[in-house]
Write an enzyme that holds these catalytic residues in place. Sequence first.
Site, PDB file in Angstrom:
ATOM      1  CB  ILE A 288      12.986  -6.293   1.175  1.00  0.00           C
ATOM      2  CG1 ILE A 288      12.527  -6.560   2.605  1.00  0.00           C
ATOM      3  CG2 ILE A 288      12.454  -7.333   0.210  1.00  0.00           C
ATOM      4  CD1 ILE A 288      11.038  -6.382   2.808  1.00  0.00           C
TER       5      ILE A 288
ATOM      6  CG  HIS B 233      20.176 -12.622   7.781  1.00  0.00           C
ATOM      7  ND1 HIS B 233      19.391 -11.630   7.234  1.00  0.00           N
ATOM      8  CD2 HIS B 233      19.462 -13.132   8.819  1.00  0.00           C
ATOM      9  CE1 HIS B 233      18.263 -11.541   7.912  1.00  0.00           C
ATOM     10  NE2 HIS B 233      18.279 -12.448   8.875  1.00  0.00           N
TER      11      HIS B 233
ATOM     12  CG  ASN C 198      19.023 -12.955  13.950  1.00  0.00           C
ATOM     13  OD1 ASN C 198      20.164 -12.898  14.393  1.00  0.00           O
ATOM     14  ND2 ASN C 198      18.591 -12.143  13.008  1.00  0.00           N
TER      15      ASN C 198
ATOM     16  N   GLY D  74      16.412 -11.245  17.627  1.00  0.00           N
ATOM     17  CA  GLY D  74      16.073 -10.495  16.429  1.00  0.00           C
ATOM     18  C   GLY D  74      15.372 -11.277  15.342  1.00  0.00           C
TER      19      GLY D  74
ATOM     20  CG  HIS E 129      15.699 -16.353   7.948  1.00  0.00           C
ATOM     21  ND1 HIS E 129      14.758 -16.555   8.934  1.00  0.00           N
ATOM     22  CD2 HIS E 129      16.198 -15.119   8.151  1.00  0.00           C
ATOM     23  CE1 HIS E 129      14.666 -15.474   9.688  1.00  0.00           C
ATOM     24  NE2 HIS E 129      15.555 -14.587   9.249  1.00  0.00           N
TER      25      HIS E 129
ATOM     26  CB  SER F 180      11.390 -10.165  12.318  1.00  0.00           C
ATOM     27  OG  SER F 180      12.112 -10.272  11.115  1.00  0.00           O
TER      28      SER F 180
END
Length: 113
Positions: free
Chosen positions: A32, A101, A86, A92, A99, A94
């Site tokens: 997002i 990226h 991460n 980083g 997951h 969050s």
Amino acid sequence: MKNDCLFCAIAAGEIPSSKVYEDELCYAFYDIAPQAPTHFLVIPKEHIGSVAEVNDANSGVVAHIFEVIAKVAGELGLESYRVVSNIGEQAGQSVHHLHFHVLSGRDMTWPPG
């Protein structure tokens, strides 16, 4: 599924997302807040907190995710891309659900961050 996990809710269809790919083991969706022209995430449907929680019992899904990344990148015509995960807040992370990226469409600098 972990009740208070954002990505578990996304994988379960409880929170809308822009789906890229889905099968019985994983779910991929566009970020997002993209950091590149193409930026999607691939997550296991099973709740795993991060790479630090990968073990003999759940490592098969990680191998599967990398197969999915290669497949989806090929389908999207990505010739060059970066895969990032991460682990921990200082790095980083969050959302505490494993997951990856996948970023493409711009030059990536090194070292990152």
